[in-house]
Motif scaffolding. Sequence first.
Motif, PDB file in Angstrom:
ATOM      1  N   MET A  80      -6.945  54.208  74.946  1.00  0.00           N
ATOM      2  CA  MET A  80      -6.625  53.097  74.017  1.00  0.00           C
ATOM      3  C   MET A  80      -6.519  53.632  72.580  1.00  0.00           C
ATOM      4  SD  MET A  80      -8.885  49.823  72.994  1.00  0.00           S
ATOM      5  CE  MET A  80      -9.377  49.312  74.613  1.00  0.00           C
ATOM      6  N   THR A  81      -5.647  53.006  71.790  1.00  0.00           N
ATOM      7  CA  THR A  81      -5.524  53.419  70.387  1.00  0.00           C
ATOM      8  C   THR A  81      -6.861  53.191  69.693  1.00  0.00           C
ATOM      9  OG1 THR A  81      -3.385  52.391  70.565  1.00  0.00           O
ATOM     10  CG2 THR A  81      -4.014  53.180  68.391  1.00  0.00           C
ATOM     11  N   THR A  82      -7.235  54.107  68.831  1.00  0.00           N
ATOM     12  CA  THR A  82      -8.542  53.940  68.193  1.00  0.00           C
ATOM     13  C   THR A  82      -8.513  52.768  67.213  1.00  0.00           C
ATOM     14  OG1 THR A  82      -7.822  55.593  66.636  1.00  0.00           O
ATOM     15  CG2 THR A  82      -9.336  56.311  68.370  1.00  0.00           C
ATOM     16  N   ALA A  83      -9.611  52.065  67.156  1.00  0.00           N
ATOM     17  CA  ALA A  83      -9.697  50.921  66.238  1.00  0.00           C
ATOM     18  C   ALA A  83      -9.753  51.440  64.801  1.00  0.00           C
ATOM     19  CB  ALA A  83     -10.955  50.142  66.560  1.00  0.00           C
ATOM     20  N   THR A  84      -9.274  50.628  63.900  1.00  0.00           N
ATOM     21  CA  THR A  84      -9.281  51.030  62.503  1.00  0.00           C
ATOM     22  C   THR A  84     -10.185  50.090  61.714  1.00  0.00           C
ATOM     23  OG1 THR A  84      -7.935  50.748  60.557  1.00  0.00           O
ATOM     24  CG2 THR A  84      -6.942  50.051  62.591  1.00  0.00           C
ATOM     25  N   ASP A  85     -10.688  50.587  60.610  1.00  0.00           N
ATOM     26  CA  ASP A  85     -11.580  49.757  59.791  1.00  0.00           C
ATOM     27  C   ASP A  85     -10.808  48.769  58.923  1.00  0.00           C
ATOM     28  OD1 ASP A  85     -13.687  51.057  60.773  1.00  0.00           O
ATOM     29  OD2 ASP A  85     -13.861  52.496  59.106  1.00  0.00           O
ATOM     30  N   ARG A  86      -9.500  49.003  58.799  1.00  0.00           N
ATOM     31  CA  ARG A  86      -8.686  48.150  57.911  1.00  0.00           C
ATOM     32  C   ARG A  86      -8.560  46.756  58.536  1.00  0.00           C
ATOM     33  NH1 ARG A  86      -3.591  48.580  58.276  1.00  0.00           N
ATOM     34  NH2 ARG A  86      -3.888  50.511  59.430  1.00  0.00           N
ATOM     35  N   LYS A  87      -8.996  45.750  57.801  1.00  0.00           N
ATOM     36  CA  LYS A  87      -8.924  44.387  58.338  1.00  0.00           C
ATOM     37  C   LYS A  87      -7.503  43.862  58.214  1.00  0.00           C
ATOM     38  CE  LYS A  87     -12.662  41.336  58.722  1.00  0.00           C
ATOM     39  NZ  LYS A  87     -13.717  40.630  58.194  1.00  0.00           N
ATOM     40  N   PRO A  88      -6.920  43.348  59.285  1.00  0.00           N
ATOM     41  CA  PRO A  88      -5.577  42.777  59.124  1.00  0.00           C
ATOM     42  C   PRO A  88      -5.621  41.529  58.243  1.00  0.00           C
ATOM     43  CG  PRO A  88      -6.385  42.501  61.372  1.00  0.00           C
ATOM     44  CD  PRO A  88      -7.415  43.295  60.651  1.00  0.00           C
ATOM     45  N   PHE A  89      -4.508  41.281  57.565  1.00  0.00           N
ATOM     46  CA  PHE A  89      -4.384  40.110  56.690  1.00  0.00           C
ATOM     47  C   PHE A  89      -3.324  39.232  57.350  1.00  0.00           C
ATOM     48  CE2 PHE A  89      -2.522  37.814  53.143  1.00  0.00           C
ATOM     49  CZ  PHE A  89      -3.544  37.637  52.209  1.00  0.00           C
ATOM     50  N   PHE A  90      -3.750  38.073  57.849  1.00  0.00           N
ATOM     51  CA  PHE A  90      -2.792  37.196  58.533  1.00  0.00           C
ATOM     52  C   PHE A  90      -2.093  36.275  57.530  1.00  0.00           C
ATOM     53  CE2 PHE A  90      -4.696  38.834  62.262  1.00  0.00           C
ATOM     54  CZ  PHE A  90      -3.709  38.711  63.249  1.00  0.00           C
ATOM     55  N   TYR A  91      -0.793  36.492  57.441  1.00  0.00           N
ATOM     56  CA  TYR A  91       0.045  35.768  56.475  1.00  0.00           C
ATOM     57  C   TYR A  91       1.018  34.951  57.326  1.00  0.00           C
ATOM     58  CZ  TYR A  91       3.592  35.636  52.649  1.00  0.00           C
ATOM     59  OH  TYR A  91       4.512  35.293  51.679  1.00  0.00           O
ATOM     60  N   ASP A  92       0.843  33.656  57.291  1.00  0.00           N
ATOM     61  CA  ASP A  92       1.615  32.811  58.201  1.00  0.00           C
ATOM     62  C   ASP A  92       2.919  32.326  57.566  1.00  0.00           C
ATOM     63  OD1 ASP A  92       1.365  31.171  60.879  1.00  0.00           O
ATOM     64  OD2 ASP A  92       2.288  29.918  59.333  1.00  0.00           O
ATOM     65  N   VAL A  93       4.004  32.425  58.342  1.00  0.00           N
ATOM     66  CA  VAL A  93       5.315  32.017  57.807  1.00  0.00           C
ATOM     67  C   VAL A  93       5.900  30.807  58.538  1.00  0.00           C
ATOM     68  CG1 VAL A  93       5.860  34.327  56.917  1.00  0.00           C
ATOM     69  CG2 VAL A  93       6.540  33.726  59.249  1.00  0.00           C
ATOM     70  N   THR A  94       5.056  30.102  59.298  1.00  0.00           N
ATOM     71  CA  THR A  94       5.570  28.942  60.057  1.00  0.00           C
ATOM     72  C   THR A  94       6.203  27.896  59.142  1.00  0.00           C
ATOM     73  OG1 THR A  94       3.632  29.274  61.468  1.00  0.00           O
ATOM     74  CG2 THR A  94       4.919  27.284  61.851  1.00  0.00           C
ATOM     75  N   LEU A  95       5.572  27.641  58.013  1.00  0.00           N
ATOM     76  CA  LEU A  95       6.066  26.572  57.135  1.00  0.00           C
ATOM     77  C   LEU A  95       7.343  26.965  56.378  1.00  0.00           C
ATOM     78  CD1 LEU A  95       2.639  25.287  55.778  1.00  0.00           C
ATOM     79  CD2 LEU A  95       4.243  24.042  57.244  1.00  0.00           C
ATOM     80  N   ARG A  96       7.690  28.236  56.408  1.00  0.00           N
ATOM     81  CA  ARG A  96       8.937  28.676  55.757  1.00  0.00           C
ATOM     82  C   ARG A  96       9.946  29.148  56.810  1.00  0.00           C
ATOM     83  NH1 ARG A  96      12.129  33.013  55.589  1.00  0.00           N
ATOM     84  NH2 ARG A  96      10.370  34.428  55.313  1.00  0.00           N
ATOM     85  N   ASP A  97       9.701  30.306  57.439  1.00  0.00           N
ATOM     86  CA  ASP A  97      10.664  30.833  58.425  1.00  0.00           C
ATOM     87  C   ASP A  97      10.733  29.908  59.642  1.00  0.00           C
ATOM     88  OD1 ASP A  97      12.505  32.753  59.150  1.00  0.00           O
ATOM     89  OD2 ASP A  97      11.162  34.429  58.800  1.00  0.00           O
ATOM     90  N   GLY A  98       9.573  29.440  60.105  1.00  0.00           N
ATOM     91  CA  GLY A  98       9.544  28.536  61.249  1.00  0.00           C
ATOM     92  C   GLY A  98      10.262  27.245  60.914  1.00  0.00           C
ATOM     93  N   ASN A  99       9.932  26.688  59.789  1.00  0.00           N
ATOM     94  CA  ASN A  99      10.501  25.400  59.388  1.00  0.00           C
ATOM     95  C   ASN A  99      12.013  25.469  59.188  1.00  0.00           C
ATOM     96  OD1 ASN A  99      10.187  22.612  58.406  1.00  0.00           O
ATOM     97  ND2 ASN A  99      10.803  23.503  56.436  1.00  0.00           N
ATOM     98  N   GLN A 100      12.490  26.578  58.585  1.00  0.00           N
ATOM     99  CA  GLN A 100      13.929  26.643  58.283  1.00  0.00           C
ATOM    100  C   GLN A 100      14.766  26.719  59.559  1.00  0.00           C
ATOM    101  OE1 GLN A 100      13.601  30.277  55.941  1.00  0.00           O
ATOM    102  NE2 GLN A 100      14.988  31.392  57.269  1.00  0.00           N
TER     103      GLN A 100
END
Length: 518
Positions: free
Chosen positions: A1-21
């Motif tokens: 398995m790929t080794t885990a990284t300490d960098r926390k992902p940043f979840f940036y949601d685009v549903t209200l823009r890309d999804g909506n359009q």
Amino acid sequence: MTTATDRKPFFYDVTLRDGNQALRNPWNLQEKELVFKQLLKLGVQGIEVGFSGASEMDFAACEHLAKLAPDNVVISGLARCVERDIQMVWDAIHYAPQPRIHTFLATSPFNMENVLRLAPAQVKERAVKAVGFCKQVMGGRGTVQFSAEHFGDCRENMDFVIEVFQAVVNAGADVINLPNTVERYRPMLFVQLVEQVVRALPKHVTIAVHTHNDLGMATATTVESYFAGATQMETALNGLGERAGNTNMYEVACALANCEVDVPLNMGEIYETALRVSEWARVPIYEKAPLVGSDVVAHRSGIHQDGAAKTKGMKKGAYRAIDSSLIGRKEGDRLGFTSQSGKTAVFEIVRGLGLPISIEEAAAIQPLLKKLSEQGGRGELSDAEILKVYDQEILNVRGPLSFQGLRMEPNEKEFYFDVVYNGKTQALTGKGTGPIDACMHALEQIGLYFHLIEYTQMALDVEHLDFAAYALSEIKLQRKDAAGAQPKGAIALGRGKDMDTIKANVRALFNAVNQLLR
Ligand code: KIV
Ligand code: ZN
């Protein structure tokens, strides 16, 4: 398995823009607020609330949502590299505690030439000017994100693209977003481009990936980009977005979680969110949609059913990617019976309905159910169809003795039984402390002697199977001889079901008797 990284992902949601359009019927302010609140429940770190330059309705929605934004969530609006768009985004979202202007321009050779009709130098100049204007209107607040639209199509001109990125970073961009605006190639080719950008830019710059799902590989591309150094995952609820959609948030979150990455989302909200968003967007969830599709917890082949049953309740299941409870889905593995299914399915389904069955009994009726499933292409059997066979073959074991009817004296001491024994109808009378005792005495008149070992009774309430308010009796019997000597030989467990509790007892007795007579 790929080794885990300490960098926390940043979840940036685009549903209200890309999804909506991409919706047939874009959301109004009230509908956007519902989605926005659901995103806050999920605990995303960033929300792109819209494209304020697209319509008055979207401007008003962006402004409204920015006013509702909590302190810990980045709120962004999308703008072309055009001063009017940028100004409108700022006017709409400056109320948010953490505002962001997201500006974009295509950098692929094909798009610069055929859509923008600009030379690369003009593109670079326009991008730098736009980022500078963002900084100017923001007056020292918030952050600026620059996207190189069609980044996935920039394999031939990466030197130029990196030059643009360095220039916009110098002009003040905090986040560089790498969109796979149209998914055309392999995920790993995109990931190699991401790696080049990660190496070329200073560490304080956040690298984002924004992938579309045209070939069905958007999740793979985003997940692998994270391991290649991207931190901001641009995803959408239910994978909504242009054409085949944007990267699905749930899939990315679960894949990262399975790889031991600390996912900063309230993942237990995912299933509920998926159902609600499908309703609000009027876009049904495909039954085979990963994680949230209605059918993805079902197992129909005998081999898979066996593995699923043997690993039930374990953290890792033989045939499931996640434990459904991780995403707040109550239903775990579900077994369905078809011509491909085995005895485990019969056993689990009947047990799941609260009825007793042994694995041997399940094995005995499995071939009958298989045949039934094949008949007329019937396919998966309903619970009621399975129970009908269970009733006939297990509850009413056919034999020489069959129960026809029962009457009793008002004092309930004397019982009259109508039976068919070896094809002959007979009326028997028995006295006893109760119906079972009386019935056993009645059977002695036709030469059948038994010893009662155990007796239990329960109430069944399986309403949806028109099984409402049934009594289920279980009786354990052994044969004894006429002289009343010690009981000996096999022990039979008889079961009987009836709305009348007395009849349920008698049926159970006859069921056990027939097993012993066989
Ligand atoms: O897909 C895309 O390229 C976009 C950009 C505006 C980021 O949505
Ligand atoms: Zn997009």
